[in-house]
Design a protein around this motif. Structure first.
Motif, PDB file in Angstrom:
ATOM      1  N   UNK A   4       0.820  -1.219   0.000  1.00  0.00           N
ATOM      2  CA  UNK A   4       0.000   0.000   0.000  1.00  0.00           C
ATOM      3  C   UNK A   4       0.850   1.263   0.000  1.00  0.00           C
ATOM      4  N   UNK A   5       2.097   1.169   0.481  1.00  0.00           N
ATOM      5  CA  UNK A   5       2.970   2.364   0.443  1.00  0.00           C
ATOM      6  C   UNK A   5       4.006   2.239  -0.680  1.00  0.00           C
ATOM      7  N   UNK A   6       3.757   1.331  -1.600  1.00  0.00           N
ATOM      8  CA  UNK A   6       4.592   1.252  -2.803  1.00  0.00           C
ATOM      9  C   UNK A   6       5.895   0.506  -2.628  1.00  0.00           C
ATOM     10  N   UNK A   7       6.065  -0.176  -1.499  1.00  0.00           N
ATOM     11  CA  UNK A   7       7.295  -0.973  -1.316  1.00  0.00           C
ATOM     12  C   UNK A   7       6.998  -2.388  -1.762  1.00  0.00           C
ATOM     13  N   UNK A   8       7.445  -2.698  -2.996  1.00  0.00           N
ATOM     14  CA  UNK A   8       7.129  -3.977  -3.640  1.00  0.00           C
ATOM     15  C   UNK A   8       8.444  -4.644  -4.031  1.00  0.00           C
ATOM     16  N   UNK A   9       8.566  -5.949  -3.846  1.00  0.00           N
ATOM     17  CA  UNK A   9       9.829  -6.611  -4.190  1.00  0.00           C
ATOM     18  C   UNK A   9      10.185  -6.426  -5.668  1.00  0.00           C
ATOM     19  N   UNK A  10      11.466  -6.240  -5.918  1.00  0.00           N
ATOM     20  CA  UNK A  10      11.951  -6.179  -7.295  1.00  0.00           C
ATOM     21  C   UNK A  10      12.799  -7.414  -7.549  1.00  0.00           C
ATOM     22  N   UNK A  11      13.355  -7.511  -8.763  1.00  0.00           N
ATOM     23  CA  UNK A  11      14.167  -8.677  -9.088  1.00  0.00           C
ATOM     24  C   UNK A  11      15.363  -8.831  -8.172  1.00  0.00           C
ATOM     25  N   UNK A  12      15.914  -7.716  -7.709  1.00  0.00           N
ATOM     26  CA  UNK A  12      17.135  -7.803  -6.897  1.00  0.00           C
ATOM     27  C   UNK A  12      16.934  -7.391  -5.443  1.00  0.00           C
ATOM     28  N   UNK A  13      15.801  -6.794  -5.107  1.00  0.00           N
ATOM     29  CA  UNK A  13      15.637  -6.281  -3.744  1.00  0.00           C
ATOM     30  C   UNK A  13      14.297  -6.699  -3.143  1.00  0.00           C
ATOM     31  N   UNK A  14      14.365  -7.093  -1.901  1.00  0.00           N
ATOM     32  CA  UNK A  14      13.161  -7.426  -1.144  1.00  0.00           C
ATOM     33  C   UNK A  14      13.482  -7.189   0.332  1.00  0.00           C
ATOM     34  N   UNK A  15      13.705  -5.905   0.682  1.00  0.00           N
ATOM     35  CA  UNK A  15      14.236  -5.601   2.024  1.00  0.00           C
ATOM     36  C   UNK A  15      13.309  -5.996   3.164  1.00  0.00           C
ATOM     37  N   UNK A  16      12.032  -6.119   2.930  1.00  0.00           N
ATOM     38  CA  UNK A  16      11.114  -6.485   4.012  1.00  0.00           C
ATOM     39  C   UNK A  16      10.635  -7.942   3.879  1.00  0.00           C
ATOM     40  N   UNK A  17      11.376  -8.712   3.106  1.00  0.00           N
ATOM     41  CA  UNK A  17      11.118 -10.164   2.986  1.00  0.00           C
ATOM     42  C   UNK A  17       9.662 -10.446   2.633  1.00  0.00           C
ATOM     43  N   UNK A  18       9.110  -9.685   1.685  1.00  0.00           N
ATOM     44  CA  UNK A  18       7.706  -9.890   1.320  1.00  0.00           C
ATOM     45  C   UNK A  18       7.517 -11.217   0.586  1.00  0.00           C
ATOM     46  N   UNK A  19       8.522 -11.631  -0.189  1.00  0.00           N
ATOM     47  CA  UNK A  19       8.390 -12.943  -0.852  1.00  0.00           C
ATOM     48  C   UNK A  19       8.313 -14.050   0.202  1.00  0.00           C
ATOM     49  N   UNK A  20       9.147 -13.951   1.222  1.00  0.00           N
ATOM     50  CA  UNK A  20       9.102 -14.980   2.275  1.00  0.00           C
ATOM     51  C   UNK A  20       7.739 -14.966   2.950  1.00  0.00           C
TER      52      UNK A  20
END
Length: 687
Positions: A465-481
């Motif tokens: 909702x605040x635009x922090x979405x995983x990219x190919x190289x970055x996922x700082x908040x472990x959203x994929x996990x």
């Protein structure tokens, strides 16, 4: 004659966790490079210590293999006329390639015949090519984080101090950012600090050993395991099996020496997890246990240096551990004076994310989501999941988690029990963090599963909702996990809940705090669809099957799994290929997103009337199968459908020049496609 290639890159201390992936990447990279230069080679070995990365390639050819280069020119029909006489195109192509037109060849391809110019490339000596190959190789090594130093252009895990490069006995001379290669290496930093020349790659390992460096990580690991077993058995003790710690420690030392230490028995009163965490996570010590699995007041530390008086090292490590355990004891006593529930209010003072509010706001949202889930699957759990949700992050305000962050959840469960909370609540506090990494265990209790799903979906909804979405190289908040966790828990715990409603519920928690754009729910659903595809293919299902099923809808993941399983069984039969073929005919003729309305009056041909009757019959006869998720039986019913579809295509012109007739027939095929999609989009199956 084949030769041995040796490359050693000497550096400052490389972090232990960088080494295993680097070794894999190095091996793949040197093999790829040698192959690309047409240089044959034998066994490739990679080694590493904290201060060096090494690649050793045996059986390297002295020259490149002969290779043929082929340049494809214009089509034969352009290069030659009807009488076979070369045209201007053939002469032009031959001139550009520097050959006569008589030397041109004809190549047969799937697209037709083309003229080609064929050259045998010059074979070069490997020694001439190695400077270029090794320079490329060193620059190709990747690490989780790389750094630059001084005014160097190269980035590496840590600053490079020397490069040793030998091709049998010959120095391969090259330079990278002012670092010139040679044949000089260095021994153990303290036990053999001087530089020395290496003149033969075949004796390199022994030479390093003579200078107190064991270059093979597996050899060091074996040495450590053996030394630990010997020390532990001298006390009638054992160690807790921990391959990860063993690997880490083996990459922290060049010459491992195990040292036995001890601590006061009074510290055994601390929770077991606190003690192990203090030894393992912070000091990389190996705890000892007795034959009943009880922790004992001993530990083993692996020193990188063998000194005359090893007691100095033992006492130093005992002092360090005592300080850690004193801190743990202090915080453990302090924390217990406050019941866990009384800490929930303190979460209001802890920022979860500056744009998403406090931790208290998060647990409040979690409780609402968890309550929603229980309303769908087990209303009786409502009270307990709400309490577990509010308590789930309370241990983050304790002193011991502040000191030992990896104890979050573990100490929360401990304090919950000490505070008199129900066991289900205590277990959920721990379980809601699961899985913490790929391959980790999943919640065992339904309460833990529900709170875990609530936590993870709230995290995903919040950051999207605040635009922090995983990219190919970055996922700082472990959203994929987190996304993987949602999918895995739902599947493992058999939680039947609509994902789109769950996402909508999670987004409700942020209304009024952030701007929720209309497309957000769809973006999160697409993200979860990708995670579901990843999980199913990781479990061994074929990717085209997974794609076919997910393309036909994935709101209920349990239903998705049942459809994939039915389709996987169908794949084993001879009926799959003809069925997929006919379904592709249906899908391919339909315009994207076509939704037409069928008119009975426009059904004129016998074949289309029969197909329409079959559609109605199948819809009626299979409703109970869909309601019961009996997808194997449903697919078997569809098999008879194929005959009528084939008959339709054989006898009916779909794209009739009469627009009304054409649209009516497309509408009929749309109805057929809708029936298929109750299981999958069969057109995506590869046959």
């Amino acid at each position: 004659m084949n030769k041995t290639l040796l490359l050693e890159i000497g550096t400052e201390e490389i972090p232990a966790r960088f080494i295993p992936p680097a070794l894999i990447g190095m091996k793949e990279s040197i093999q790829r490079l040698l192959n690309s230069y047409n240089i044959t080679f034998g066994i490739v070995s990679t080694f590493a210590t904290p201060r060096r990365l090494v690649v050793l390639v045996e059986g390297v050819a002295e020259h490149q293999s002969s290779s043929i280069k082929e340049v494809v020119g214009p089509a034969r029909r352009i290069a030659f006329d009807d009488k076979g006489t070369p045209t201007k195109a053939a002469y032009g192509f031959a001139k550009v390639q520097g050959i006569s037109v008589e030397m041109l060849k004809i190549k047969h391809t799937e697209r037709g015949e083309y003229i080609t110019a064929v050259f045998e490339e010059e074979r070069k000596e490997t020694r001439i090519l190695l400077p270029e190959i090794l320079t490329t190789f060193i620059r190709s090594i990747t690490f989780p984080k790389a750094m630059r130093w001084m005014d160097k252009d190269i980035s590496f895990a840590r600053p490079v101090h020397w490069i040793l490069a030998l091709f049998e006995n010959e120095i391969i001379s090259f330079e990278i950012d002012g670092i010139r290669s040679g044949n000089v290496s260095r021994g153990h930093r303290f036990m053999s600090p001087g530089a020395f020349a290496v003149r033969d790659p075949k004796i390199y390992k022994q030479l390093m050993e003579n200078n107190s460096v064991i270059i093979d990580p597996q050899e060091r690991k074996d040495m450590i395991r053996k030394q630990i077993e010997e020390l532990a058995s001298s006390l009638n003790c054992d160690t807790i099996e921990d391959e990860e710690l063993l690997t880490t420690v083996s990459n922290l030392v060049e010459c491992p020496v195990a040292v036995l230490g001890r601590f006061e028995r009074k510290y055994l009163e601390l929770p077991r997890d606190v003690l192990i965490n203090a030894m393992k996570e912070h000091q990389k010590y190996f705890p000892l246990i007795d034959t009943n699995g009880n922790l004992q007041p001993y530990f083993i530390v692996i020193s990188n240096t063998k000194v005359e008086d090893m007691d100095i090292i033992r006492r130093g490590n005992e002092r360090v551990l005592k300080a850690r355990l004193d801190d743990a004891s202090f915080y453990y006593e302090e924390d217990r004076s406050v019941p866990l529930w009384d800490r929930v209010d303190n979460l209001k003072q802890v920022v979860y994310h500056e744009r998403l509010g406090s931790l208290y706001q998060k647990v409040k949202r979690m409780a609402e989501i968890a309550s929603y889930i229980t309303s769908k699957i087990d209303q009786e759990l409502k009270e307990i999941v709400e309490r577990a949700s509010y308590l789930s992050k309370a241990d983050l305000t304790t002193g011991i988690v502040g000191e030992f962050p990896k104890l979050q959840g573990i100490i929360g469960r401990e304090y919950a029990i000490l505070s008199g909370e129900k066991k289900e609540v205590a277990d959920a506090i721990y379980e809601h963090y699961l899985p913490r990494f790929w391959g980790d265990t999943l919640p065992e209790s339904k309460t833990g599963a529900i709170v875990g799903i609530a936590d993870k979906i709230d995290t995903i909804a919040g950051f999207f909702s605040i635009g922090i979405i995983p990219t190919g190289s970055e996922d700082p908040y472990a959203l994929r996990r987190n996304g993987n966790g949602v999918v895995q828990i739902i599947l493992k715990c058999n939680v039947r809940i609509g994902l789109s409603d769950l996402v909508a519920k999670a987004l409700q928690g942020f209304k009024g705090k952030v701007l929720i754009k209309n497309s957000l729910q769809g973006e999160i659903m697409e993200f979860l669809r990708q995670r579901a595809a990843y999980i199913f293919t990781s479990e061994g299902y074929m990717s085209d099957m997974v794609d076919a099923v997910l393309s036909a809808g994935f709101d209920d993941l349990i239903d998705v799994k049942e459809r994939i399983e039915a389709l996987s069984e169908f794949r084993k039969t001879d009926d799959l290929i003809p069925f997929v073929t006919v379904s592709k005919r249906v899908v391919n003729i339909l315009p994207d997103g076509y939704r037409g309305r069928l008119s009975h009056k426009l059904l004129t041909e016998d074949a289309e009337k029969r197909l329409y009757r079959t559609v109605k019959l199948i819809n009626k006869d299979t409703k109970h199968l869909i309601d019961r998720n009996s997808y194997t039986d449903f697919i078997n019913k569809l098999l008879a459908f194929r005959v009528e579809i084939d008959n339709f295509f054989d006898n009916v012109l779909v794209m009739d020049k009469d627009e009304g007739m054409k649209n009516n027939r497309l509408a009929l095929l749309g109805m057929v496609s809708d029936i298929f999609k109750k299981v999958a989009d069969f057109s995506k199956i590869i046959v």
